[in-house]
Structures are given as C-alpha cells and as structure tokens.
Design a protein around this motif. Structure first.
Motif, PDB file in Angstrom:
ATOM      1  N   VAL A 106       0.866  -1.184   0.000  1.00  0.00           N
ATOM      2  CA  VAL A 106       0.000   0.000   0.000  1.00  0.00           C
ATOM      3  C   VAL A 106       0.897   1.227   0.000  1.00  0.00           C
ATOM      4  N   GLY A 107       1.050   1.840  -1.167  1.00  0.00           N
ATOM      5  CA  GLY A 107       1.968   2.962  -1.305  1.00  0.00           C
ATOM      6  C   GLY A 107       1.365   4.102  -2.083  1.00  0.00           C
ATOM      7  N   LYS A 108       2.223   5.058  -2.432  1.00  0.00           N
ATOM      8  CA  LYS A 108       1.738   6.241  -3.162  1.00  0.00           C
ATOM      9  C   LYS A 108       2.430   6.413  -4.508  1.00  0.00           C
TER      10      LYS A 108
ATOM     11  N   GLU B 276      -4.360   6.197  -1.710  1.00  0.00           N
ATOM     12  CA  GLU B 276      -5.445   7.183  -1.787  1.00  0.00           C
ATOM     13  C   GLU B 276      -6.807   6.530  -2.017  1.00  0.00           C
ATOM     14  N   VAL B 277      -6.802   5.347  -2.635  1.00  0.00           N
ATOM     15  CA  VAL B 277      -8.068   4.653  -2.886  1.00  0.00           C
ATOM     16  C   VAL B 277      -8.778   4.360  -1.573  1.00  0.00           C
ATOM     17  N   PHE B 278      -8.004   4.024  -0.534  1.00  0.00           N
ATOM     18  CA  PHE B 278      -8.603   3.671   0.751  1.00  0.00           C
ATOM     19  C   PHE B 278      -9.254   4.863   1.441  1.00  0.00           C
ATOM     20  N   GLU B 279      -8.909   6.059   0.997  1.00  0.00           N
ATOM     21  CA  GLU B 279      -9.507   7.255   1.584  1.00  0.00           C
ATOM     22  C   GLU B 279     -10.902   7.530   1.009  1.00  0.00           C
ATOM     23  N   LYS B 280     -11.234   6.796  -0.055  1.00  0.00           N
ATOM     24  CA  LYS B 280     -12.531   6.972  -0.707  1.00  0.00           C
ATOM     25  C   LYS B 280     -13.389   5.714  -0.596  1.00  0.00           C
ATOM     26  N   GLU B 281     -12.725   4.574  -0.430  1.00  0.00           N
ATOM     27  CA  GLU B 281     -13.452   3.303  -0.404  1.00  0.00           C
ATOM     28  C   GLU B 281     -13.018   2.457   0.792  1.00  0.00           C
ATOM     29  N   ASP B 282     -13.866   1.552   1.191  1.00  0.00           N
ATOM     30  CA  ASP B 282     -13.556   0.615   2.265  1.00  0.00           C
ATOM     31  C   ASP B 282     -12.384  -0.276   1.817  1.00  0.00           C
ATOM     32  N   PRO B 283     -11.284  -0.324   2.612  1.00  0.00           N
ATOM     33  CA  PRO B 283     -10.137  -1.138   2.181  1.00  0.00           C
ATOM     34  C   PRO B 283     -10.371  -2.644   2.262  1.00  0.00           C
ATOM     35  N   THR B 284     -11.407  -3.071   2.978  1.00  0.00           N
ATOM     36  CA  THR B 284     -11.606  -4.506   3.210  1.00  0.00           C
ATOM     37  C   THR B 284     -11.645  -5.335   1.933  1.00  0.00           C
ATOM     38  N   PRO B 285     -12.433  -4.959   0.911  1.00  0.00           N
ATOM     39  CA  PRO B 285     -12.468  -5.787  -0.311  1.00  0.00           C
ATOM     40  C   PRO B 285     -11.106  -5.919  -0.992  1.00  0.00           C
TER      41      PRO B 285
ATOM     42  N   ILE C  50       0.430  -7.416   4.635  1.00  0.00           N
ATOM     43  CA  ILE C  50       0.278  -6.030   4.209  1.00  0.00           C
ATOM     44  C   ILE C  50       1.582  -5.302   4.516  1.00  0.00           C
ATOM     45  N   LEU C  51       2.116  -4.621   3.521  1.00  0.00           N
ATOM     46  CA  LEU C  51       3.356  -3.875   3.692  1.00  0.00           C
ATOM     47  C   LEU C  51       3.120  -2.425   3.284  1.00  0.00           C
ATOM     48  N   VAL C  52       3.449  -1.500   4.173  1.00  0.00           N
ATOM     49  CA  VAL C  52       3.385  -0.074   3.861  1.00  0.00           C
ATOM     50  C   VAL C  52       4.821   0.439   3.808  1.00  0.00           C
ATOM     51  N   PRO C  53       5.283   0.851   2.636  1.00  0.00           N
ATOM     52  CA  PRO C  53       6.692   1.229   2.459  1.00  0.00           C
ATOM     53  C   PRO C  53       6.947   2.693   2.798  1.00  0.00           C
ATOM     54  N   GLY C  54       8.174   3.113   2.553  1.00  0.00           N
ATOM     55  CA  GLY C  54       8.562   4.493   2.788  1.00  0.00           C
ATOM     56  C   GLY C  54       7.888   5.450   1.829  1.00  0.00           C
TER      57      GLY C  54
ATOM     58  N   LEU D 223      -5.221   3.538   7.401  1.00  0.00           N
ATOM     59  CA  LEU D 223      -6.314   2.570   7.342  1.00  0.00           C
ATOM     60  C   LEU D 223      -5.803   1.166   7.039  1.00  0.00           C
ATOM     61  N   ALA D 224      -4.764   1.072   6.214  1.00  0.00           N
ATOM     62  CA  ALA D 224      -4.174  -0.241   5.917  1.00  0.00           C
ATOM     63  C   ALA D 224      -3.555  -0.849   7.173  1.00  0.00           C
ATOM     64  N   ALA D 225      -2.847  -0.012   7.939  1.00  0.00           N
ATOM     65  CA  ALA D 225      -2.255  -0.496   9.189  1.00  0.00           C
ATOM     66  C   ALA D 225      -3.340  -0.921  10.170  1.00  0.00           C
ATOM     67  N   SER D 226      -4.423  -0.156  10.216  1.00  0.00           N
ATOM     68  CA  SER D 226      -5.532  -0.477  11.111  1.00  0.00           C
ATOM     69  C   SER D 226      -6.159  -1.814  10.732  1.00  0.00           C
ATOM     70  N   HIS D 227      -6.369  -2.023   9.434  1.00  0.00           N
ATOM     71  CA  HIS D 227      -6.954  -3.279   8.965  1.00  0.00           C
ATOM     72  C   HIS D 227      -6.071  -4.459   9.351  1.00  0.00           C
ATOM     73  N   ALA D 228      -4.766  -4.327   9.148  1.00  0.00           N
ATOM     74  CA  ALA D 228      -3.841  -5.412   9.479  1.00  0.00           C
ATOM     75  C   ALA D 228      -3.852  -5.708  10.978  1.00  0.00           C
ATOM     76  N   ARG D 229      -3.899  -4.660  11.778  1.00  0.00           N
ATOM     77  CA  ARG D 229      -3.891  -4.857  13.233  1.00  0.00           C
ATOM     78  C   ARG D 229      -5.170  -5.546  13.697  1.00  0.00           C
ATOM     79  N   ARG D 230      -6.308  -5.065  13.215  1.00  0.00           N
ATOM     80  CA  ARG D 230      -7.594  -5.587  13.688  1.00  0.00           C
ATOM     81  C   ARG D 230      -7.877  -6.997  13.173  1.00  0.00           C
ATOM     82  N   LYS D 231      -7.465  -7.262  11.929  1.00  0.00           N
ATOM     83  CA  LYS D 231      -7.768  -8.559  11.309  1.00  0.00           C
ATOM     84  C   LYS D 231      -6.663  -9.589  11.513  1.00  0.00           C
ATOM     85  N   LYS D 232      -5.633  -9.202  12.279  1.00  0.00           N
ATOM     86  CA  LYS D 232      -4.529 -10.121  12.583  1.00  0.00           C
ATOM     87  C   LYS D 232      -3.804 -10.601  11.320  1.00  0.00           C
ATOM     88  N   ILE D 233      -3.644  -9.698  10.358  1.00  0.00           N
ATOM     89  CA  ILE D 233      -2.901 -10.001   9.134  1.00  0.00           C
ATOM     90  C   ILE D 233      -1.462  -9.516   9.325  1.00  0.00           C
ATOM     91  N   PRO D 234      -0.452 -10.306   8.967  1.00  0.00           N
ATOM     92  CA  PRO D 234       0.933  -9.851   9.106  1.00  0.00           C
ATOM     93  C   PRO D 234       1.127  -8.467   8.489  1.00  0.00           C
TER      94      PRO D 234
END
Length: 542
Positions: free
Chosen positions: A295-297, A331-340, A348-352, A364-375
């Motif tokens: 999940v990057g920019k 930026e897509v996650f700021e407009k849509e639910d990241p779950t799908p 899930i990896l969020v880079p520099g 939101l990606a970090a939140s999803h990973a934390r809540r759903k117990k995804i690495p």
C-alpha cells in the motif's frame, strides 16, 4: 592493474544496462576475479535525493550515506559488494566540485572548460581507488546521442587511449525491435546507435542486443558487418522470466567469454554459476505462493520500490514460495472501504514515502492489518503511520499526527532536528535545504532482548540504512506501550525509536530504517524472510 569495461546504451533507455553490468560483474566474480561497479549519471542534480520517484525511480542509499541511482542496488544484490558514495557520480556533482575549485582560485586564472576540466574530473573519478580490483565496470547512464552525456562519452573515449593496451573494453547495449507488420527483427536501430557512438570516437568491442525473440544468425552477421564487431561479439540478450536468470542467460550466450577475449585473456576456468542455478530453481519451482499487498503512493512506478520488490522475492526464495504483489494506491482507501482490497491477502506492507498525499489510506491499511490479525510490515513512513494509527485508535490520542503534514496538537511523529552518528552531532534547520539533509546511511540500533524483532535478527545490536527526516516522538512512548504498541528498538543514545511491534499479533512490526536495501538473493534479509514465513502461515488460514 585494473581492467575497465565501459557499458553504454543506445536506441532507447530502460534496456537494462544496470542489470547487464551487475550480471557481468557476477560472472566475472564467479571466475574468481575481484570486481567493482560504478555508475556515471549525466543529469545535473547533485544526486537523486531530491528527485521524485516518478522521475527517477528508487533512490538507493549506501552504508556511508550516499543517495544514489537504483542501479547500485542491482550491483549490490548481484555481487554482494556494498556500494559507496565513490561508486556513483552525476554531472551536477562534477560541476559543483569544479565550480568550488574555480571560486577558490585553484585554476590560477585559467579558463575552465568542459575539455579538459570536466572530462578530467570524470576520468579521475573512474580510475580512483581501483588498485585492489581486477575489473572495474563503468555504466554510463542515458543513451548515446544525449547532449548531457557527451562529456562522459568523451571521457571514456580518452581513457581508452590513456590506459595500457588491452585494458579498456566497450560494451554497447542496444535494442533490436520486432516489427509485427513486417514480421521481422530490425537491425537498423542498432546500426544507427553504433554509428552515433563511432562518431564520438568509440568503437564498441561487444554488442549486447536486447530482443524479445531469438535473433537469426543472418541478422547477427549483418550487425557484425555493419557495426564492425566480430560475429562472436554480437550477443543476444533475450527477455527472461526473472532478473536472477540474467547471469546464466548471458553466460550461455558467451558474454563473459567475449569480454575476456577482448582483453586478450584466455585459458581461464569456467565460472561456477551453480548458486545462480539454485536461485533460479527456487524461483521457478516454488512449493506454494503468498500474496502481499503493498500500500503505497508511487505504485504506478514500480521502479520506485525496486529494492522492496526484490527483498520480497528474496523472502520468497528463503521460504520456497512465490510472492505475488498487489500494488494498491493508498489514496483509494480514503474513498473506499479497504476490506475488499485486503481480505484475500496474506500480508500487508506499507513502504517508505514522503508528504501528506495518501497518508490516511496508509493508516487505514495499518488499522486493517492490526484488527484482522494479518501480518503487517511498516517500513520507515509505514512504521510512522502504524504508530499514528495505534495512537489514535488504541491510546485514545484522537489528534495524533505528524508535523510533516503541518502543525498538529499531538505530534506523535515530528521533525528530527539533531542526531548523532559516531562521534559527530548532525543538525538540521526547519525550512533548510532538502538535498542530503536527512538521516542517511547506516546507523546502529539496540533491540530489546526477548522482543520478536531481536529473535528474528538473532541479535540485540544491528546496523541498518536510514533515509528520513521525521521520527516517532519518544515523549509518547508510555502512552503507546500502555495501549499495546511496544517500542522494541532504540538508537544507541536511547532517544530515537527504531522499531515497534505488537506482542499479541501474528506478525506486526514497524522499522524506521530500510531493511530492503541490504537484502540479497543469497542472503535474504531476516525481516523479509520472517515476514514471508508469517504470510505463508496466514495463507493456510485464509
């Protein structure tokens, strides 16, 4: 005395000069030679540190703090030799040094000119410090015919005359396009490229010809005839499934043999490419597969994450799995639910990154990973976003944010204004120059004994490469740890947080540094090995 191989390119850019240089270096190493690789970049930037990834791709950082071209990453990954600031130079750096000398009066009133002053500076860079090497491979950025590249081509032309006989070889990488309407591969682009090179005064010894299909013998003879090279020196460079197949493919086509022949070197043993065959086997015969969401920019420009992509591949090699990457624009996650987008992934990896755009999507990606117990693996900016997410949603600090995005009530992440490297204090002023002012290069960190990350490294003292301006604010440590986000690694002075983790999570780690920069196919970075192992385990649960 070192021998020099100059690698130039023609027709179009992005043909793979860096990979060709790295692969040739690996093949010469496999024959027992000591090799060094260097890159000459014709642009006027002093270094790529202030350039957008969309312009130039990844900015690779060395241990000694140089911001360099991404090709130096290929050099390191293929040869295992750590690059330094002496392995990459730009027109901007050369002019900066020359103008500084002129201002000091070093030229004693003489007129400063491209020839000899600029070309002499280039030559001095090329030959300096090579006493311990058998071969020095010099890649010239850009393509022949570029105006900005002319001083570099002139410099390597001069070196061909100044070095002892049989100590300079020129390899020219070109394109042989296939024209579907004609049903033919065309030699004319390569002929014109070589003509341009010869007009500068350089006769290539070897042609490395990129093509998407096998080049007929008749066409190779045609190139030999019109480009004035031996038929055996027309080497086809076909597309291969993995970049780690390149050394084997080039050896099978005779590239390393032809380079040694051009130097007049014969009777040497065949290279041992068995370890490259082993890497190729692991890549092409995996025992499973995992999917990692990045999940990057800058996801439209894959070169922006070149070292990251390769480090994930290395993690796959270590675990004998294929790593599929889902490139997701934050930026897509700021407009849509990241779950799908994330429910099918195994990690899930969020880079520099830099700047505010897309940051809420990364959170939101970090939140999803934390809540759903995804690495979850947060690297540099990705660690900072994970910290902000935890501060907001676990520690109850609703206004938690970074001062990188403007003034805020709760600066959980703030501008780093001073730091220590070795015995030297480095400082930065807000609003100062951007170039070369980050915390750059290798720094030590102390990991907490018993922490997950210390277990992964097998050590409590590590050294990793950094590239950032902002740091997690240590003032919020108690609140974060009380909420469950543990700061498990610190700078040696105990001021700067280096790693964070969540204990009751399958794999949730953030690091302030860039571990991808030190990963190699033969030595996968332990964090990527562990992350992919966790993703492999997650794949059994999805």
């Amino acid at each position: 005395m070192a021998r020099y191989v100059f690698i130039t390119g023609g027709v179009v850019s992005s043909l793979g000069k860096g990979l060709a240089s790295a692969a040739l270096g690996a093949l010469l190493q496999a024959r027992g030679y000591k090799v060094r690789l260097r890159k000459l970049d014709p642009y006027l930037n002093v270094d790529p540190g202030t350039m957008s990834p969309y312009q130039h791709g990844e900015c690779f950082v060395t241990d000694d703090g140089a911001e360099t071209d991404l090709d130096l990453g290929h050099y390191e990954r293929f040869t295992g030799r750590p690059a330094t600031k002496q392995d990459n130079i730009t027109t901007g750096k050369i002019y900066q040094d020359i103008l500084a000398k002129e201002r000091r009066g070093d030229y004693l009133g003489g007129t400063v000119q491209v020839i000899p002053h600029v070309t002499d500076a280039i030559k001095e860079f090329v030959v300096a410090g090579n006493e311990d090497y058998d071969f020095v491979l010099i890649e010239v950025g850009g393509t022949v015919g570029d105006i900005e590249g002319l001083p570099f081509f002139e410099a390597i032309r001069q070196l061909g005359n100044e070095l002892p006989r049989d100590h300079a070889v020129y390899v020219h990488l070109t394109l042989m396009p296939y024209i579907p309407s004609a049903g033919e591969l065309k030699t004319k682009p390569t002929q014109h490229s070589v003509k341009e090179l010869r007009s500068i005064g350089i006769q290539p010894d070897i042609l490395l010809v990129r093509a998407d299909r096998s080049i007929p013998e008749t066409e190779r003879r045609k190139l030999s005839l019109f480009c004035n090279v031996r038929p055996s020196a027309v080497i086809q460079a076909l597309d291969v499934p993995s970049i780690y197949d390149v050394p084997i493919a080039y050896h099978e086509q005779g590239l390393d043999d032809e380079v040694l022949a051009a130097f007049g070197i014969g009777g040497v043993r065949e290279p041992d490419v068995s370890r490259w065959r082993g890497i190729s086997d692991r890549i092409h015969n995996p025992e499973g597969q995992v999917t990692i969401a990045v999940v990057g920019k800058y996801t439209e420009m894959k070169d922006a994450y070149k070292s990251l992509t390769e480090a994930l591949t290395h993690g796959g090699i270590a675990n004998r799995v294929k790593v599929n990457i889902d490139w997701l624009e934050s930026e897509v996650f700021e407009k849509e639910d990241p779950t799908p987008y994330l429910e099918h992934v195994h990690g899930i990896l969020v880079p520099g990154g830099f700047g505010k755009r897309g940051t809420e999507g990364k959170i939101l990606a970090a939140s999803h990973a934390r809540r759903k117990k995804i690495p979850y693996f947060g690297i540099c900016f990705g660690m900072q976003m994970a910290v902000i997410e935890a501060a907001r949603n676990l520690a109850g600090i609703a206004d938690a944010n970074s001062t990188e995005f403007g003034p805020c009530e709760a600066p959980v992440v703030g501008l780093l204004t001073e730091w220590v490297k070795g015995n030297e204090l480095h400082t930065r002023e807000e609003g100062g120059d951007l170039g070369g002012t980050m915390r750059l290069g290798a720094y030590e960190a102390r990991l907490e004994a018993g922490s997950k990350i210390a277990e992964i490294y097998g050590s409590t003292v590590i050294s990793e490469r950094h590239r950032h301006r902002y740091e997690v604010n240590i003032a919020y440590r108690d609140a974060l740890e009380a909420a469950g986000l543990h700061i498990s690694g610190m700078s040696p002075d105990g001021i700067l947080p280096e790693t964070v983790e969540i204990a009751d999570h399958p794999w949730f780690i953030g690091v302030q540094y860039h571990p991808e920069l030190k990963s190699r196919p033969f030595e996968p970075h332990p964090l990527f090995t562990s992350f992919i192992a966790a993703a492999k385990e997650q794949s059994r649960l999805v």
